[in-house]
Design an enzyme around this catalytic site. Structure first.
Site, short mmCIF file in Angstrom:
data_model
loop_
_atom_site.label_atom_id
_atom_site.label_comp_id
_atom_site.label_asym_id
_atom_site.label_seq_id
_atom_site.Cartn_x
_atom_site.Cartn_y
_atom_site.Cartn_z
N LYS A 201 0.84 -1.19 0.00
CA LYS A 201 0.00 0.00 0.00
C LYS A 201 0.88 1.25 0.00
O LYS A 201 1.87 1.32 0.70
CB LYS A 201 -0.91 -0.01 1.23
CG LYS A 201 -1.94 -1.14 1.21
CD LYS A 201 -2.83 -1.09 2.42
CE LYS A 201 -3.88 -2.19 2.36
NZ LYS A 201 -4.78 -2.17 3.54
N HIS A 299 3.04 -4.41 7.36
CA HIS A 299 2.17 -3.62 8.22
C HIS A 299 2.92 -2.38 8.70
O HIS A 299 4.08 -2.47 9.12
CB HIS A 299 1.72 -4.43 9.44
CG HIS A 299 0.69 -5.47 9.12
ND1 HIS A 299 0.45 -6.57 9.92
CD2 HIS A 299 -0.17 -5.58 8.08
CE1 HIS A 299 -0.51 -7.31 9.39
NE2 HIS A 299 -0.89 -6.72 8.27
#
Length: 330
Positions: A201, A299
């Site tokens: 992302k 993450h």
């Protein structure tokens, strides 16, 4: 001196095109502000295309709701308008939204209003006090090592499609990659057959090792299958190709996983995220440090990764209850 020669009369006045200011940002409509916001999250924040599309859908619903009340400019939106939209989402009767959908849409609204303040289009954040509904804690769904082995075994065979599918599924389980990351891979992203370069992302890059099973499957696919598939279509650097030589899409990858799950006859739903959840859960159960798993998953916060420790704890508790002679009442 003739009037036509009077330079002061011919000089551009305060309303001349040369000196009049362009349209002020605060005069933009909500629709125009939305387009600027979408460009901002796409280009400056580097959000994924699907995320930007989700913002467009959610905020399109929001702006349509405001338009029904005659609100069309950022400065005209009041806190009561945002609250009314939140109530409308929670009480709509035609197609009721889940708490997760309501939370996502309100999150989009809050982000949009923060942007408006940051850009100076409005003075106050009228959405700051809007609280999304509290979501129930949901643990990621992982399958056991044996069940994963059964899913992977369902791709065994020497046909080109089987070799391609095995390479894709082995890579998903070996790396914990999101399905969008896997299908976006190019051949050059497999480095020395030992590691793979994933783009997560926001375009964040991470390097993840490949296990021996994934290395073998990818090597076999690259040597025996990809040249064949590549000859059927236009030249592309994509790692995983469809039967017509094009890059495998997310939808095709979903179908590959669904077919493998059906052949394995586990009787439980398997999704692309099942591979990612199982990857993390099995690593932690095997003793991997949570910070290492955080890096492998990409993450940004270790708190997200720590959810998987709860899954592992539940598994250990179940095993203890089943195996220990004094874990249950007589």
């Amino acid at each position: 001196m003739p009037a036509s020669e009077n330079t002061s009369e011919n000089a551009p006045g305060p309303t001349s095109e040369l000196t009049s200011p362009g349209p002020r940002t605060s005069a933009l409509t909500l629709a125009a502000s939305l387009e600027r916001y979408l460009r901002y999250v796409s280009i400056e924040r580097g959000l994924a295309t699907n995320t930007v599309l989700a913002y467009r859908r959610d905020l399109g619903v929001y702006l349509a709701h405001l338009a029904e009340s005659g609100v069309t400019r950022p400065g005209d939106v009041a806190a009561s308008d945002v609250s009314a939209f939140a109530r409308a989402l929670s009480t709509r009767g035609d197609v009721p939204l889940t708490a997760a959908s309501v939370s996502r849409m309100l999150s989009s609204v809050r982000s949009f209003h923060r942007y408006l303040v940051g850009e100076g289009q409005v003075e106050a954040d009228v959405a700051s006090d809007t609280t999304p509904p509290k979501l129930p804690s949901r643990l990621p769904k992982a399958i056991t090592v044996e069940q994963m082995a059964a899913v992977l075994a369902s791709t065994e065979g020497d046909a080109p499609q089987q070799l391609r599918d095995r390479a894709l599924l082995e890579l998903l389980y070996a790396t914990g990659a999101r399905i969008s990351e896997a299908v976006a891979l190019n051949v050059d992203d497999v480095i020395d057959n030992d590691v793979v370069r994933l783009f997560g992302k926001g375009g964040k890059q991470r390097i993840v090792p490949l296990g021996s099973y994934a290395r073998t499957a990818i090597d076999e696919y690259l040597v025996r299958v990809r040249p064949l598939l590549s000859s059927r279509g236009a030249a592309t650097p994509a790692l995983f190709l469809g039967l017509r030589g094009q890059r495998v899409s997310r939808q095709n990858a979903w179908l590959i996983i669904k077919a493998a799950a059906e052949r394995s006859q586990l009787g439980i739903p398997i999704s692309p995220h099942t591979f990612r959840h199982s990857f993390a859960t099995h690593l932690l159960a095997g003793g991997a440090d949570v910070r290492v798993v955080q890096e492998l998953l990409g993450h940004s916060s270790v708190a997200t990764t720590q959810i998987y420790t709860l899954v592992t704890a539940d598994t250990l508790r179940d095993m203890y209850t089943t195996a220990h002679p004094r874990a249950r009442e007589a």
